[in-house]
Scaffold this active site. Sequence first.
Site, mmCIF file in Angstrom:
data_model
loop_
_atom_site.group_PDB
_atom_site.id
_atom_site.type_symbol
_atom_site.label_atom_id
_atom_site.label_comp_id
_atom_site.label_asym_id
_atom_site.label_seq_id
_atom_site.Cartn_x
_atom_site.Cartn_y
_atom_site.Cartn_z
ATOM 1 C CB CYS A 262 -0.930 -0.485 1.284
ATOM 2 S SG CYS A 262 -1.667 -1.673 1.629
ATOM 3 N NE ARG B 51 4.559 1.869 -1.916
ATOM 4 C CZ ARG B 51 5.875 1.310 -1.759
ATOM 5 N NH1 ARG B 51 6.749 1.387 -1.816
ATOM 6 N NH2 ARG B 51 5.936 0.397 -0.397
ATOM 7 C CD1 TRP C 150 -1.954 -5.063 -4.797
ATOM 8 C CD2 TRP C 150 -1.942 -6.368 -3.203
ATOM 9 N NE1 TRP C 150 -2.198 -6.469 -5.285
ATOM 10 C CE2 TRP C 150 -1.555 -6.936 -4.128
ATOM 11 C CE3 TRP C 150 -1.671 -6.334 -1.643
ATOM 12 C CZ2 TRP C 150 -1.547 -8.462 -3.766
ATOM 13 C CZ3 TRP C 150 -1.671 -7.928 -1.516
ATOM 14 C CH2 TRP C 150 -1.532 -8.921 -3.142
ATOM 15 C CG ASN D 268 2.603 -0.750 3.074
ATOM 16 O OD1 ASN D 268 1.767 -1.813 2.151
ATOM 17 N ND2 ASN D 268 3.903 -0.955 2.354
ATOM 18 N N GLY D 269 1.004 -3.091 4.877
ATOM 19 C CA GLY D 269 1.987 -4.898 5.998
ATOM 20 C C GLY D 269 0.865 -6.077 5.890
ATOM 21 C CD GLU E 259 10.009 -9.253 -18.166
ATOM 22 O OE1 GLU E 259 9.465 -8.342 -17.899
ATOM 23 O OE2 GLU E 259 10.157 -10.478 -17.164
ATOM 24 C CE LYS F 116 6.699 -6.823 -17.595
ATOM 25 N NZ LYS F 116 7.725 -7.775 -16.631
ATOM 26 C CD GLU G 140 3.764 -7.884 -15.082
ATOM 27 O OE1 GLU G 140 3.983 -8.149 -13.977
ATOM 28 O OE2 GLU G 140 4.543 -7.755 -15.780
ATOM 29 C CG HIS H 191 10.096 -32.525 -24.283
ATOM 30 N ND1 HIS H 191 10.601 -33.582 -23.975
ATOM 31 C CD2 HIS H 191 11.607 -31.675 -25.113
ATOM 32 C CE1 HIS H 191 12.010 -34.428 -24.693
ATOM 33 N NE2 HIS H 191 12.256 -32.862 -25.318
ATOM 34 C CE LYS I 129 8.094 -0.990 -10.170
ATOM 35 N NZ LYS I 129 7.809 -1.438 -12.174
#
Length: 615
Positions: free
Chosen positions: A2, A27, A75, A101-102, A488, A492, A495, A511, A610
């Site tokens: 947050c 955040r 968040w 936050n946490g 990656e 992207k 996301e 495979h 983030k």
Amino acid sequence: MCGIVGYIGYREAYPIVIKGLKRLEYRGYDSAGVMIYDGDAVKLCKTKGKVADLEERASKEITTNGTIGIGHTRWATHGVPNDVNSHPHLSNSGDLVIIHNGIIENYAPLKEELIKRGYVFHSDTDTEVLVNLIEEVQKNENIKLGKAVQIALNQVVGAYAIAVFDKKNPNEIVAARLGSPLAIGIGEGEYFIASDASPFIEYTSNAVYLEDGEMANIRLHKGMKVRKIKDDSLVDPYIQELQMNLEQIEKGGYDHFMLKEIYEQPNVIKDTYRGRLHPNEGIIQMAGVEDNLEKFLNADRIIIVACGTSWHAGLVAEYIFEEFARISVEVEYASEFRYRNPIINSKDVVIAISQSGETADTMAAIKLAKENGAFVFGVCNVVGSSISRETHAGAYTHAGPEIGVASTKAFTTQITVLTMIALRLAKAKGTLSHSDFHRYLQELELIPEKVKEALKTNDRAKEIAAEFKDAPNCLYLGRGYNFPVALEGALKLKEISYIHAEGYPAAEMKHGPIALIDEHMPVIIIAPIQGHYDKIVSNIQEIKSRSGRIIAIVTKGDTQVRELADYVIEIPETSDALSPLITTIPLQLLSYHIAVMRECNVDQPRNLAKSVTVE
């Protein structure tokens, strides 16, 4: 994850808090809230949604005058995102206000005990438990807010950054941190509190970053005192001069932060090697490496710990370190490393990679490695971050603030730093010839110009995006150095566009994943001329024979893959080892344009944040 903002001083607090929350919205953006103290009463407004929704609601529901305020963008961890679970939270008396936050891990037994003592809870959050615990301590002990916060925090287990206000003593805000970042900006007759320095950079260039286990009593007319939470002992805080500027955290004319950050890569790669890379002299000079060169040279192995995009950068580094410096490398998800009882010894070097420098799992992995005697080297972007302080040594990436939740420039600058470390070790060990060492230095110096050229594929990426924006699935394939780039690229896409995507080593396609390929499956293949080109061509033929739709990233002038692929994006040629710095660019652009065309929120994709400062 947050965002926290606070202000106490002589200015109107509301505009500062709201603007700060907008800058911290990367955040978390499930919900938001603000408290303003107008000299007489606490004015509280909070809502599900983004800061813009909060701003609209506050204009209708509260008077926003006052020179003390705290705000929060969330968040969600405990409790779904809704108005009630949004921060700030009030204590039962209404006197105490908190933002947090946490995660408070032992909130359930604390809540049960507080309920027995007559406390009533209105939300599902662990934060409301904490504010009432502080109130209970304050009431029972008949003590001031700061001491009550200190005693209460010694009873909780978990991670937090908090700011607490008591309307009975309205010239003070108490802030504290453990495992979650908190910065305090120091101005003339005013103080700012935030999860990072971006909310207050136009007001002051002086900041204190609280260390883990520290709290600050910020008093308007008496200054600030920092103490240890554990024993209440005084701490002499270190005041840092901030390096970022306002221009760095604005969009600069781009539609999205992500696009701006993609286009910043030529400059930030150059900033990352500036002063470190000297091709004409045949020198790489990095203080953190030079001061600990023997640790690296005597290492039995290097263990790289990271999460997400940083983990992919670590995978690229595994190839580079092993080829250049001939040192055994293991790459671990930090979240798994910390829990699987790993074998670590004093001759191991652990490299921890994190854009924010605050990633909770990576921080825990660092502590575990240190406890077992390993030398820990940090690679992060944020000056003064927790990882930069917890590691024995390290190197900053100098990418500048990365606001877009989906990392782009962090990836390329991390690879740049790790490549320079590998080259320096190779020179010291003599595992690269003199001519190859110089060639790599010269090629690395040319990368920013080649990234600029790769960015010219934007229009082509946009055309291809229009063809595939509605695809439900996507497969990314690469070999060698470009296998991590495939991972990656897939990350992207999922996301920011919410399309299911998978990255695979191209040779592994047979495979299992080849079963997915039909005329509806787009397959993005990274096929530069350097590396395992003939093998990649064979993989493309296998896909073509099963009617897969092929998008190929190829070296400029390629003819063989062009004949087989449905769509081609050309990039400039570079060595195999440095190719991930180039091949990732069109994949970033492709993901960006697909997300925009799908009307997704590019900078703030759903369910993400983030800086992952909780498990």
